[in-house]
Design an enzyme around this catalytic site. Structure first.
Site, PDB file in Angstrom:
ATOM      1  N   LYS A 278       0.854  -1.187   0.000  1.00 32.24           N
ATOM      2  CA  LYS A 278       0.000   0.000   0.000  1.00 32.24           C
ATOM      3  C   LYS A 278       0.893   1.242   0.000  1.00 32.24           C
ATOM      4  CE  LYS A 278      -3.961   0.081   2.207  1.00 32.24           C
ATOM      5  NZ  LYS A 278      -5.053   0.006   3.207  1.00 32.24           N
ATOM      6  N   GLU A 371     -19.026  -8.172  10.154  1.00 29.36           N
ATOM      7  CA  GLU A 371     -20.037  -7.519  10.976  1.00 29.36           C
ATOM      8  C   GLU A 371     -20.983  -8.505  11.652  1.00 29.36           C
ATOM      9  OE1 GLU A 371     -18.731  -4.765   7.683  1.00 29.36           O
ATOM     10  OE2 GLU A 371     -19.441  -6.834   7.773  1.00 29.36           O
ATOM     11  N   ARG A 399     -25.429  -5.116   7.443  1.00 27.91           N
ATOM     12  CA  ARG A 399     -24.972  -6.448   7.068  1.00 27.91           C
ATOM     13  C   ARG A 399     -25.179  -7.459   8.196  1.00 27.91           C
ATOM     14  NH1 ARG A 399     -19.326  -6.332   4.183  1.00 27.91           N
ATOM     15  NH2 ARG A 399     -20.434  -7.375   2.509  1.00 27.91           N
TER      16      ARG A 399
END
Length: 622
Positions: A278, A371, A399
């Site tokens: 990244k 979640e 979710r």
């Protein structure tokens, strides 16, 4: 500066380049990304990490006929640039501009809309099966990473795909070394070897020959797995039914191109594991990829001044954000009560839990992008005497709706939800907007739901919710509040009680949460009564009925969809008590509100003071 990039307006232009030109294109793309995002804001680190992968995919695959499905869609800026949207990057994530995520309406190259994570494998499998049913040779590729493999849905997709013979390639963009150690030339060589036709043909041929000798076949399979397992972390994905390739260097274009070219020719489920960095190519982002994950405008030469990453794309502000108010309360409450457990589904910084994680590491749990698991995990803790606080974005809570009902509410467990990003969220658009939580929360039995109007009320509501021994939710917006000083004191508010803040005539405005400030401004202009309702459930029925008796028109205002929201609760209360009074519901429209600047988005929805006055006057005249 962008002599090569400026010639690329579509993947067809890209595929016309010589392979030797691609490293220069990658270099120009990185320069362009840093320059562009520094002027508009957006996601930077993740996009710098996928430059070579994106080039290689569009170079090898016949897009858009072949389908690329991106997971965690904030890594698709290079994809947008190479598919004809380079000039549109100057309005990235702005009103009327291109979205920060893949969007089907925006381009035929955006094959699947992605804002949440862990969906790419299931979607790409659907496309692969569609091609199979249509007798087409087109391919489907799921690019998953940035933590999305921690989501349970990704494994559901893997489990289903591995049992099929559809032509699906799953690419794991491993950008934090979470699965494997750094790779070298040997692994790159083996990846090329194992993705080639010779290896695949030998593998299938050997299986045919050995089928008549089951013990030998089983021995051969085990021997192959053992050899591959010594140099690659393949076992898990092979067990799912995939042919595992990798890990390879995701910044080595030659290796990527050769491997993808080989994989494009293979049939059945394939899994390619690449390792990327990244922030690759921009020193500031390489040093602190988290800080540069999501950025506001910045000086590309100086970089971003070191600051808290709690509000990753917020301008620095003198007054605290609601997220920071939550983070401070969480630490204060943890000092007072050892039963407090903090849980987040991969949003430690975004939810304001960094200090808590440092000070109370034994009571802090980041469960990854999971979640559903987060809520049931909290329920299990609550069963054994703890008081879990789940910090979660409104849009992500959607979710885990079944877990909220089945595992928490039905059992009436004291799990507290600290719901961030309630309401509109500006540049992130419809996929991240918390437009529906008041509607989907208030219909659940045993729930207490409240929304603060300012920073101090947020702190006191958090304390109030924590004192309850039943499921509760405090819903607050992104960014800063009106600037009310936050008291150090912790005091419980009377549950289910609002407050009348302004007495007027004819019209009473019932404001929920963030809408109090514009409601008070509108009340001044209209000489209307204004109530801060505070609680969506239980609703202050006594206050509602009193205002209904004393006024000719009741107006409910909320930063939530009107359908089934707080205003609907008021209407139900009046109907239940047989009170007939004109009622005007103001809130978010029955449509997905696109990206833009938050204040302007509210104005467009008629939820600023001017819009409230106009709507109320229109209703009065009617």
């Amino acid at each position: 500066m962008y002599s090569l990039l400026n010639t690329i307006n579509s993947p067809e232009d890209l595929r016309s380049l010589d392979r030797g030109q691609l490293p220069k294109l990658a270099s120009e793309l990185r320069e362009f990304l840093v320059e562009s995002v520094s002027k508009t804001g957006g996601h930077l680190s993740s996009n710098l990490g996928t430059v070579e992968l994106t080039i290689a995919l569009h170079y090898i695959y016949n897009t858009p006929e072949d389908k690329l499905v991106w997971d965690v869609g904030h890594q698709t800026y290079t994809h947008k640039i190479l598919t004809g949207r380079r000039e549109a990057m100057n309005k990235l994530r702005m009103a009327g501009g291109i979205a920060g995520f893949p969007k089907r309406e925006e381009s035929p190259y955006d094959t699947f809309g992605t804002g949440h994570s862990s969906t790419s494998i299931s979607a790409a499998l659907g496309m692969a099966v569609a091609a199979q049913l249509q007798g087409s040779d087109r391919r489907a590729v799921a690019i998953i990473g940035d933590g999305a493999m921690t989501g349970g849905m990704a494994f559901e997709g893997l489990n289903n795909a591995g049992a099929m013979d559809a032509n699906l390639l799953v690419i794991l963009n491993d950008n934090d070394m979470s699965i494997s150690r750094p790779v070298g030339a040997l692994n790159n060589y083996l990846a090329k070897l194992m993705s080639g036709r010779f290896y695949a043909t030998m593998r299938r041929g050997s299986e045919r020959v050995l089928k008549g000798m089951p013990p030998v076949l089983e021995f051969a399979k085990r021997a192959e797995e053992h050899v591959k397992g010594m140099v690659t972390p393949s076992t898990l994905f092979e067990e799912f039914g995939f042919n595992y390739i990798g890990p390879i260097d995701g910044h080595d274009l030659d290796v990527l191109l050769d491997t993808l070219s080989n994989l494009r020719k293979l049939t059945g489920p394939q899994f390619l594991h690449i390792v990327t960095q990244k922030g690759k190519g921009y020193a500031h982002a390489e040093e602190n990829c988290l800080l540069y994950h999501g950025v506001s405008k910045f000086d590309r030469t100086q970089g971003i001044a070191a600051k808290s990453a709690l509000n990753d794309i917020e301008e620095p502000a003198a007054k605290p954000t609601y997220t920071e108010v939550f983070g401070k309360w969480l630490c204060d409450m943890a000092e007072k009560d050892e039963r407090l457990i903090g849980i987040t589904p991969a949003m430690c910084e975004g939810s304001g839990m960094t200090e808590f994680a440092e000070r109370f590491p034994a009571r802090y749990f980041d469960v990854g992008i999971a979640e559903q698991h987060a809520l049931t995990f909290a329920a299990g803790l609550a069963c054994d005497g703890y008081k879990p606080v789940v910090a979660i974005y409104s849009t992500f809570l959607q979710r885990a709706y079944d877990q909220l009902i089945h595992d928490i509410a039905i059992q009436n467990l004291p799990v507290m939800l600290a719901i961030d990003r309630g309401g509109l969220v500006g540049a992130d658009g419809a996929t991240h907007a918390g437009s529906f939580d008041l509607s989907y929360l208030r219909c659940i039995p045993n729930m207490t739901v409240m929304a603060p109007a300012d920073e101090d009320e947020c702190r006191q509501m958090l304390y109030t919710a924590f004192q309850l021994n039943t499921p509760s939710a405090v819903r607050y917006p992104r960014g800063c509040g009106p600037g009310v000083a936050v008291s150090q004191e912790l005091r419980a508010l009377p549950v289910g009680k609002g407050e009348l803040l302004r007495s007027g005539h004819k019209v009473a405005i019932l404001a929920f949460g963030t809408m109090l400030a514009p409601a008070l401004a509108a009340g001044e202009q209209l000489n209307a009564s204004v109530a801060n309702m505070r609680f969506i459930k239980p609703l202050d029925a006594e206050l509602v009925l009193r205002l209904a008796q004393e006024h000719e028109l009741l107006v409910t205002v909320e930063e939530n969809t009107v359908q089934g929201g707080a205003g609907s609760a008021v209407a139900e209360c009046l109907q239940q008590h047989g009170v007939a009074v004109p009622l005007l519901h103001l809130g978010l429209p029955d449509s997905f509100v696109e990206q833009g600047e938050h204040a302007q988005m509210l104005a467009d929805c008629g939820l600023d003071a001017k819009g409230l006055v106009a709507s109320i006057e229109k209703e009065l005249n009617r």
